[in-house]
Design a protein around this motif. Sequence first.
Motif, PDB file in Angstrom:
ATOM      1  N   ALA A 213     -10.345  -6.671 -53.859  1.00  0.00           N
ATOM      2  CA  ALA A 213     -11.232  -7.267 -52.209  1.00  0.00           C
ATOM      3  C   ALA A 213     -11.948  -6.720 -51.377  1.00  0.00           C
ATOM      4  CB  ALA A 213      -9.787  -8.080 -51.836  1.00  0.00           C
ATOM      5  N   MET A 214     -11.494  -5.308 -50.818  1.00  0.00           N
ATOM      6  CA  MET A 214     -12.411  -5.138 -50.103  1.00  0.00           C
ATOM      7  C   MET A 214     -13.212  -4.312 -49.822  1.00  0.00           C
ATOM      8  SD  MET A 214      -8.840  -3.193 -47.377  1.00  0.00           S
ATOM      9  CE  MET A 214      -8.384  -3.852 -46.661  1.00  0.00           C
ATOM     10  N   VAL A 215     -13.626  -3.363 -51.068  1.00  0.00           N
ATOM     11  CA  VAL A 215     -14.523  -2.666 -51.925  1.00  0.00           C
ATOM     12  C   VAL A 215     -15.435  -4.116 -52.059  1.00  0.00           C
ATOM     13  CG1 VAL A 215     -15.406  -1.358 -54.156  1.00  0.00           C
ATOM     14  CG2 VAL A 215     -13.161  -1.183 -52.539  1.00  0.00           C
ATOM     15  N   ARG A 216     -15.441  -5.397 -52.779  1.00  0.00           N
ATOM     16  CA  ARG A 216     -16.026  -6.682 -52.700  1.00  0.00           C
ATOM     17  C   ARG A 216     -16.671  -7.210 -51.759  1.00  0.00           C
ATOM     18  NH1 ARG A 216     -12.407  -7.326 -57.781  1.00  0.00           N
ATOM     19  NH2 ARG A 216     -11.400  -8.304 -56.584  1.00  0.00           N
ATOM     20  N   CYS A 217     -16.419  -6.135 -50.557  1.00  0.00           N
ATOM     21  CA  CYS A 217     -16.575  -7.563 -49.376  1.00  0.00           C
ATOM     22  C   CYS A 217     -17.627  -7.216 -48.560  1.00  0.00           C
ATOM     23  CB  CYS A 217     -14.762  -7.627 -48.650  1.00  0.00           C
ATOM     24  SG  CYS A 217     -15.835  -8.887 -47.403  1.00  0.00           S
ATOM     25  N   LEU A 218     -19.113  -8.007 -49.070  1.00  0.00           N
ATOM     26  CA  LEU A 218     -19.940  -7.449 -48.218  1.00  0.00           C
ATOM     27  C   LEU A 218     -19.865  -7.223 -46.587  1.00  0.00           C
ATOM     28  CD1 LEU A 218     -22.757  -9.783 -50.145  1.00  0.00           C
ATOM     29  CD2 LEU A 218     -21.692  -6.722 -50.229  1.00  0.00           C
ATOM     30  N   PRO A 219     -19.283  -8.515 -45.538  1.00  0.00           N
ATOM     31  CA  PRO A 219     -18.584  -8.425 -44.297  1.00  0.00           C
ATOM     32  C   PRO A 219     -18.227  -7.140 -44.283  1.00  0.00           C
ATOM     33  CG  PRO A 219     -18.753 -10.642 -45.678  1.00  0.00           C
ATOM     34  CD  PRO A 219     -18.909  -9.553 -47.040  1.00  0.00           C
TER      35      PRO A 219
END
Length: 480
Positions: free
Chosen positions: A270-276
Amino acid sequence: MDEKPTTRKGSGFCSLRYALALIMHFSNFTMITQRVSLSIAIIAMVNSTQHQDPANASTEGPVMDLLSNQSRGIKDFSTRAAVYQWSTETQGIIFSSISYGIILTLIPSGYLAGIFGAKQILGAGLLISSLLTLFTPLAADFGVILVIVIRTVQGMAQGMAWTGQFTIWAKWAPPLERSKLTSIAGSGEDVGSVWVLHHPLCGRINLTGTGLAFYLLHLCIGCVCCVLWFTVIYDDPMHHPCISVREKEHITSSVAQQSSSPRRSVPIKAMVRCLPLWAIFMGFFSHFWLCTIIITYLPTYISTVLHVNIRDSGVLSSLPFIAASSCTILGGQMADFLLSRNLLSLITVRKLFSSLGLLLPSLCAVALPFVTSSYIATIVLLILIPGTSNLCDSGFIINTLDVAPRYASFLMGISRGFGLTAGIISSTTTGFLISQDSESGWRNVFFLSAAVNMFGLIFYLIFGQAEIQSWAKERTLTRL
């Protein structure tokens, strides 16, 4: 009254959390002095114009020099400086080696601090870094490799100490006070830079060679800081024996949305996919690129471009960090003022200060090569670059506390890793560019820094957010 304390009663400057901010300020002061001292010392260490016989200007240093000429008096020897045959590329590697060490421990120490608590990890890092400070000038006499190794290990210790702070702030800092508290703590780096560059011992003792007394002073300061840390700092307000009931309730109610469970899996996917998050990472990369150049090469720039002697360059090199320290604290105060009065939304404040902290120093850096003929204009721009750059401390620097407070330490470790990667590249690149041609090299250095800053700013303005992400709210997380 006791069940719902007012914000006023729980947020005074005499509160314990502000005392913790001051201790962290002292900790950051200690670490940056240990890091920056070599930046000005190296001017004397590699300056071929020092009063030394050509036959003795070798990498063996003053100790072997003294043994080879026992008839020379100690007093006469102490007034001479060691000269080491280190090229600008070698100096760039020495400067960046501490960043290599920091980056090795940022992510693991941030993760461990989130599980086991930050107090022990941060305290140990401070102590190790302080002890290694004393060995840096001694290592120079045994070769550049040992200097790089010691600086790398010292960086590993400082990486442990730095990331642990954000685990503590995730539990100690109410959302409307995060900018103020973190800016007070973070300004210790700028104050430390001012002290080490302006202190009379720095110019005098580094000019005499090893500078052991100056480094011994760093060791003593670091030990005092460790004592304060282990006795006053606690991982969270619930377990602190000296905190008042009102302040404890004020803090715990303000950060009530954060989980207190220390054992949790980390949602890497989820962190890797999080643009923010990537917006924060790119902001760190851009910010550290230029800041690292200023921290490590400012004394060299003033000495070679402005042709100022070592003692005066230390004084001039301290001026930008005075401005940086002031802007850090004032920026934090202004950001929390805008939030507490509901004048701007949280994301607007974060993007506003990020824009100021990346755009303004870029403009100054681009203008710098064109004003070298004006001494005053050059100094003014050199002061403005780090000063305005530190406005980022109220922007993306603390944005991880907004988007994922439960994983603040882990994510700050990754963010700092991106920043230090930029610092490693920029330090090495700067050494290479100025070794080719000093005038055009410095111009390319500042133009490239401005371009990197603009890239990070645009990315953050597009993708930056300030809401807690969904994966950071969940208590039960799916393992990879």
